[in-house]
Design an enzyme around this catalytic site. Structure first.
Site, short mmCIF file in Angstrom:
data_model
loop_
_atom_site.label_atom_id
_atom_site.label_comp_id
_atom_site.label_asym_id
_atom_site.label_seq_id
_atom_site.Cartn_x
_atom_site.Cartn_y
_atom_site.Cartn_z
N ASP A 1 42.32 47.41 43.49
CA ASP A 1 40.91 47.22 43.85
C ASP A 1 40.75 46.52 45.19
OD1 ASP A 1 42.07 44.97 42.69
OD2 ASP A 1 40.22 44.27 41.76
N THR B 1 35.75 39.95 37.98
CA THR B 1 36.40 39.07 37.02
C THR B 1 37.09 37.93 37.74
OG1 THR B 1 36.75 40.95 35.54
CG2 THR B 1 38.06 38.97 35.12
#
Length: 247
Positions: A97, A121
């Site tokens: 990511d 997160t």
């Protein structure tokens, strides 16, 4: 059309995109099954390329369906070619990511010096200068901070993000809310201030699911794009498909 599958820590993000990074359709699911993947391809029969990226362990069943059903499939890995130089010392440990977001930022905003802040997160602060991904830092995300304060204490409530901005909380709930939100705000502003000293033309980009909670709190934001990782994966897919066609 392209199918982009981003398997994150808490959810899987799916997008149907064209070669110009325009999102045609999107889904967010807790877990993507092989049956759901096959149904999605039936719903969008014009998908001819697909990419799967995972921050942890990918879903091999989903990958197998895509290998069989699309003309070109790419499973994003540390060894995958990308249209950006990678200066990270341990590329095999770099989250897909983070790298995809950097590629997406370059695709959307050009070859500028960039600080990419991804509010997910985890919160990541990544630097791209002179067309090279330099690396960055990883911090605990907003949701995890709220949960940790509740789980690791005996009396603090489980709180949620707030748009209210006050200097000091006057109730315990306010104290937790403002402590987490302002803590992330001051942390982020500190990174921005430090890197802006070194790079006069630095472009600040916010992305990630929790970015919306900080765009108005942090005034230094130049761009906010929650689809940055999807755009980067789409760019990586197009880049590798074009290379294959030219072989």
């Amino acid at each position: 059309m392209n199918l982009i599958v981003d398997i994150g820590n808490t959810a899987t993000k799916i997008a149907v995109m064209d070669s110009n990074n325009q999102v045609v359709a999107r889904r967010r699911v807790e877990h993507l099954s092989s049956e759901m993947t096959a149904a999605l391809l039936d719903e969008y029969p014009y998908i001819d390329k697909a990419i799967v990226a995972s921050t942890g362990v990918g879903d091999e069943c989903v990958c197998e369906v895509l290998r069989r059903k699309v003309a070109y499939f790419l499973e994003f890995a540390p060894t995958t070619d990308i249209p950006l130089k990678n200066g990270y010392k341990t590329p095999e440990t770099l989250g897909a990511d983070r790298l995809a977001a950097a590629v997406g930022a370059q695709a959307l905003y050009g070859e500028r010096n960039m600080l990419i802040v991804d509010f997910g997160t985890a919160i990541t602060y990544d630097l791209v200068t002179d067309g090279v991904f330099r690396g960055g830092n990883i911090s605990l995300g907003m949701g995890a901070r709220f949960k940790a304060l509740h789980d690791y204490t005996s009396s603090l409530p489980l709180c949620e993000p707030t748009d209210e901005k006050i200097e000091f909380g006057q109730t315990t709930r306010e104290a937790v809310e403002q402590g987490v939100m302002s803590g992330i705000e001051y942390e982020t502003e500190g990174y921005i201030a430090e890197f802006c000293k070194k790079y006069d033309d630095l472009c600040i980009i916010f992305t990630g699911g929790d970015a919306k909670n900080f765009v108005n709190r942090i005034k230094n934001t130049i761009f906010a794009n929650c689809d940055l990782t999807l755009c980067g994966l789409n760019r990586i897919l197009e880049y590798n498909a074009a290379k294959k066609d030219n072989e």
